[in-house]
Motif scaffolding. Structure first.
Motif: not given
Ligand code: PMP
Length: 406
Positions: A342-369
């Motif tokens: 699953x794409x990280x942002x799909x998981x992030x959206x479902x967590x937000x719907x439950x009131x849980x704030x996480x970050x999804x994406x490259x976290x400003x570390x694209x070469x690490x990704x």
């Protein structure tokens, strides 16, 4: 044995007392920015309601009060990292502090064919300023490789330390993987080769005690907002000898000794690097944040967060579809993972719907990704006010997301 006063601490953070999408907020995006306790909010309100005034210029009472509070904040932050106050330059944040050093090296110390060493787990703010400097000076950016479990390859690092290297600039703690790098070794090895070191302490500041003189580090950059203070302010720590050598960053008021059209002489560091009216209220808020953390005790915070991290990793590992990205032996703060395909942002959206704030994406570390061949991760990042109950909600939330995403 969990942090005894965590409920009392949570009550000091008004923002945590709310529901998001019908559920009590679980805030696990502390790597991006931390929440602010009433002690910080109050200090900033007192400044604007009681003694707002410009610093370093006025003879009148309010200006003197503002100047003392601004300089007291510098002393507080300096004491927190074991520095002298005149070695602490207020900047806009970590990014600004790194740019200040990179601009100085670009102007004075970097020449064609020279090398700058960074690592494969740097935030973009510790990549791009050096890349710009190297491009202009025809110098080379060298990158310490990252191992499969998310640590720095120290043998590779040792082999990179040659006579053309002008500076080593690496992160203390990875904002994406949570890896704590062996900074003492990194510094000692560089110094043995006569090379100065800059540490990006943006993530370290809230999670680990910092003693710059013991480390013998040359430069250290950090942001207030990662340690329960306001945005818009941070510091560059620099050894006095380096702050003397480094050319001014920006020109303007406050950074001068004497100005004529022919020639300007500069103020002594740190004011030499603080052109213009600074972020006065923010500096005062930063001082209050550091006082808050000092009063709780950074060693206690570190021990508590360590337990919480171990608990979180153990619980997350019970989810069969979950894959951790980065499993360094020494870690703090961030926990990155992927869930099935699953794409990280799909998981992030479902967590937000439950009131849980996480970050999804490259976290400003694209070469690490790119290194881990993923488009991004889901990142839960911890702070002193998080609890095992927060972790349980996260784990339950991820399980629910797995079910919903199928
Ligand atoms: N380095 C690291 C490791 C970070 O986590 C961050 C913030 N995410 C930065 C640098 C940049 O900090 P700021 O945006 O506050 O300048």
């Amino acid at each position: 044995t969990i942090w005894p006063d965590v409920e009392k601490i949570r009550n000091e953070f008004p923002i945590l007392q709310q529901s998001i999408n019908g559920n009590p907020l679980v805030y696990l995006d502390n790597g991006a920015t931390t929440q602010k306790p009433v002690q910080v909010i109050r200090a900033m309100q007192e400044y604007y309601t009681g003694y707002n005034s410009n610093v370093h210029r006025g003879v009148h009472t309010l200006s003197q009060k503002a100047t003392s509070a601004y300089e007291a904040a510098r002393h507080q932050v300096a004491a927190f990292i074991g520095a002298h106050h005149h070695e602490v330059v207020f900047t806009k944040g970590t990014t600004d502090a790194i740019n200040l050093v990179a601009a100085g090296f670009r102007k004075e110390f970097l020449h064609e064919g020279d090398e700058v060493i960074i690592s494969g787990m740097e935030h973009h703010s510790n990549i791009v300023p050096w890349q710009l400097a190297c491009e202009e000076k025809k110098a080379h950016l060298k990158v310490i490789p990252v191992t499969d479990n998310g640590e720095l390859d120290m043998n590779a690092y040792a082999s990179m330390l040659g006579p053309r290297v002008k500076i080593v600039s690496v992160t203390w703690i990875s904002n994406t993987l949570g890896t704590i790098n062996p900074v003492k070794d990194i510094i000692n090895m560089a110094h043995a080769a006569g090379i100065p070191v800059l540490l990006d302490a943006a993530q370290a500041i809230a999670h680990t005690p910092i003693k710059v003189h013991e480390l013998n580090v040359d430069f250290l950059a950090l942001s207030s907002h990662k340690v329960y203070g306001p945005t818009g302010i941070g510091i560059l720590y620099g050894k006095e000898s380096w702050l003397q050598k480094l050319p001014p960053y920006q020109g303007g008021g406050d950074m001068i000794k004497h100005v004529t059209f022919e020639k300007t002489t500069y103020a002594e560091p740190p004011l030499k690097f603080e052109a213009g009216t600074p972020a006065i209220c923010e500096a005062i808020g930063f001082g209050a944040a550091v006082a808050y953390v000092t009063q709780l005790g950074i060693h206690k915070i570190q021990a508590y967060e360590h337990q919480l991290t171990e608990y979180a990793i153990a619980q997350l590992k019970t989810i069969p579809e979950l894959r951790l990205i980065g499993e360094a032996k020494h870690r703090a703060g961030a926990i990155s993972f992927l869930v099935g395909q699953h794409h990280p942002s799909d998981v992030g959206v479902l967590l937000d719907q439950q009131g849980i704030a996480v970050r999804t994406g490259h976290h400003c570390t694209q070469p690490l990704m790119d290194r881990f061949e993923c488009p991004g991760t889901v990142r839960a990042s911890l702070a002193l006010y998080n609890t095992t109950a927060d972790i349980d909600r996260l784990v339950e939330g991820v399980r629910k997301a797995v079910t919903l995403l199928g």
